[in-house]
Scaffold this motif. Sequence first.
Motif, short mmCIF file in Angstrom:
data_model
loop_
_atom_site.label_atom_id
_atom_site.label_comp_id
_atom_site.label_asym_id
_atom_site.label_seq_id
_atom_site.Cartn_x
_atom_site.Cartn_y
_atom_site.Cartn_z
N MET A 1 56.74 50.85 24.35
CA MET A 1 56.59 49.48 24.83
C MET A 1 55.30 48.87 24.28
O MET A 1 54.24 49.48 24.35
CB MET A 1 56.58 49.45 26.36
N GLN A 2 55.39 47.66 23.76
CA GLN A 2 54.23 46.94 23.26
C GLN A 2 53.54 46.25 24.43
O GLN A 2 54.14 45.47 25.16
CB GLN A 2 54.68 45.92 22.22
N ILE A 3 52.25 46.54 24.65
CA ILE A 3 51.53 46.00 25.79
C ILE A 3 50.34 45.17 25.31
O ILE A 3 49.57 45.59 24.45
CB ILE A 3 51.03 47.13 26.72
N LYS A 4 50.19 43.95 25.85
CA LYS A 4 49.09 43.06 25.50
C LYS A 4 48.57 42.35 26.74
O LYS A 4 49.28 42.22 27.73
CB LYS A 4 49.52 42.03 24.46
N LYS A 5 47.31 41.88 26.66
CA LYS A 5 46.70 41.14 27.76
C LYS A 5 46.43 39.70 27.34
O LYS A 5 46.08 39.44 26.20
CB LYS A 5 45.40 41.81 28.19
N PHE A 6 46.61 38.77 28.30
CA PHE A 6 46.41 37.35 28.03
C PHE A 6 45.54 36.77 29.15
O PHE A 6 45.78 37.01 30.33
CB PHE A 6 47.75 36.62 27.97
N VAL A 7 44.52 36.01 28.76
CA VAL A 7 43.57 35.46 29.73
C VAL A 7 43.55 33.93 29.62
O VAL A 7 43.54 33.37 28.52
CB VAL A 7 42.14 36.00 29.48
N ALA A 8 43.56 33.27 30.78
CA ALA A 8 43.49 31.80 30.82
C ALA A 8 42.93 31.38 32.17
O ALA A 8 42.75 32.21 33.07
CB ALA A 8 44.86 31.18 30.58
N LYS A 39 27.55 30.59 33.87
CA LYS A 39 26.91 30.03 32.68
C LYS A 39 27.89 29.17 31.89
O LYS A 39 27.51 28.17 31.28
CB LYS A 39 26.38 31.17 31.80
N LEU A 40 29.15 29.61 31.88
CA LEU A 40 30.17 28.85 31.15
C LEU A 40 30.81 27.78 32.03
O LEU A 40 31.65 27.01 31.58
CB LEU A 40 31.26 29.81 30.64
N GLY A 41 30.41 27.75 33.29
CA GLY A 41 30.98 26.76 34.20
C GLY A 41 32.40 27.07 34.60
O GLY A 41 33.15 26.18 35.00
N ILE A 42 32.81 28.33 34.50
CA ILE A 42 34.17 28.73 34.83
C ILE A 42 34.17 29.41 36.19
O ILE A 42 33.43 30.38 36.41
CB ILE A 42 34.74 29.68 33.76
N LYS A 43 34.97 28.90 37.11
CA LYS A 43 35.01 29.48 38.46
C LYS A 43 35.74 30.82 38.46
O LYS A 43 35.31 31.77 39.08
CB LYS A 43 35.69 28.51 39.42
N LYS A 44 36.89 30.88 37.79
CA LYS A 44 37.63 32.14 37.71
C LYS A 44 38.62 32.07 36.56
O LYS A 44 39.02 31.00 36.12
CB LYS A 44 38.34 32.43 39.02
N MET A 45 39.01 33.24 36.08
CA MET A 45 40.01 33.35 35.02
C MET A 45 41.11 34.31 35.48
O MET A 45 40.87 35.19 36.31
CB MET A 45 39.37 33.89 33.73
N PHE A 46 42.28 34.12 34.94
CA PHE A 46 43.40 34.98 35.29
C PHE A 46 43.82 35.80 34.07
O PHE A 46 43.93 35.28 32.96
CB PHE A 46 44.60 34.15 35.77
N GLU A 47 44.03 37.09 34.29
CA GLU A 47 44.45 37.98 33.21
C GLU A 47 45.84 38.53 33.51
O GLU A 47 46.10 39.00 34.62
CB GLU A 47 43.47 39.15 33.07
N ILE A 48 46.73 38.43 32.54
CA ILE A 48 48.08 38.97 32.66
C ILE A 48 48.23 40.12 31.68
O ILE A 48 47.87 39.99 30.51
CB ILE A 48 49.15 37.90 32.37
N THR A 49 48.71 41.24 32.17
CA THR A 49 49.09 42.36 31.29
C THR A 49 50.60 42.32 31.14
O THR A 49 51.33 42.37 32.14
CB THR A 49 48.65 43.70 31.89
N ALA A 50 51.07 42.18 29.91
CA ALA A 50 52.51 42.02 29.65
C ALA A 50 53.00 43.08 28.69
O ALA A 50 52.24 43.63 27.89
CB ALA A 50 52.80 40.63 29.09
N GLY A 51 54.27 43.38 28.78
CA GLY A 51 54.87 44.39 27.91
C GLY A 51 56.17 43.91 27.29
O GLY A 51 56.87 43.07 27.86
#
Length: 379
Positions: A1-8, A39-51
């Motif tokens: 299975m090909q597994i990758k992470k995506f952040v936004a 420092k970047l002014g970002i409150k939170k980020m979401f990370e998805i691990t997908a396959g």
Amino acid sequence: MQIKKFVAQTLREATEKMKDELGTEAVILGTRVIEADLKLGIKKMFEITAGLEDENEVNVKSHPKSKTNLQSQKSFEEELDAINNKIYSKTKTPSIKTSSSSEKPPVKFEKKEEKLELEKELKEIINTLVQKEVQKTIITAVLEQLKKYQHVLTRENLESYTLSCLSSLLSTSDFELKPQKKTKIVVLVGPTGVGKTTSIAKLALIAKIIHNLDVGLISVDTYRLGALDQLRIFSEVSHIDMLAVYEPHEMPEVIKKFSKKDIVFIDTAGRSPQNANQLKKNLEFVKNINVDETMLVLSATSSTRNLIDTASKFNMFNYGSYIFSKIDESVAHGNILNLVSNTGIPVVFLTNGQVIPDDIIAADSDFIAKLIYSDKISK
């Protein structure tokens, strides 16, 4: 299975990134919130691990006409057997030398019968998930996760590990009910007959009685016979202020009348996902006001195909979470996991009856995992 992470910055954006790169067949294996970066002014980020199953499957998506490639792939049962063999690969028998009286006897393989029983239990779990209508790609993802624990799996803990794997694939979110500096506007949307009005009544009463909030109700469901009366009777009994809106241009003025409220729930008219014009008319009522949260209400009795189609058609409302109603009426609940894995949007509530406000449950990934696996509803 090909597994990758995506952040936004939102789960929706991360999911779109996933679909753009891996295609619509990709399965979400897990989600997490990344700590804030001030420092970047970002409150939170979401990370998805997908396959994704394998490279051949990606190539088929890129060339939809290559049906022969799909036909040449292993059957689902063969894929499961292959993963099963990886989890329980048997050690090769070492060559045994002729022993003398002074030599120790050859070491016997430990608990061979227990391994066979474990494999049998695993196949029963696979069959259970199939019966619960969990998609095959997700079952494969569960088996991939179980493979990581192959050295500690036993017959006694296999079900527990399976539930943990299912839980890790489910995304849920909390619903804040506390006084804020401004009025919180919450909109419920969804198709006809899923229980939007009843869900709003439950949430409104919980907000008022348990959290001591000043609550307002707005109904734009002026088309369905008796819908307005249903909410009006509830508002009178519960002593919660309610107003009706008949035309989209009236909405901003009605919102102003509730500007002192802690929270306002807006009940929209149920619309068929297949009627784009009706959906757009519903959207007219809420697009010119500042909505804090939009929830899509769906029936747990619907098929996965219908749920995915409905979720797609209601995307125009930019909803951020799901409410699954009628979990007490559904015979299988794998469709909940299927939808969440396909969209990356979390579940916020489940409803299990008509009693107001008792029959509503704050979403919890462990609870939903047990619900899927056993079909038992226990708070």
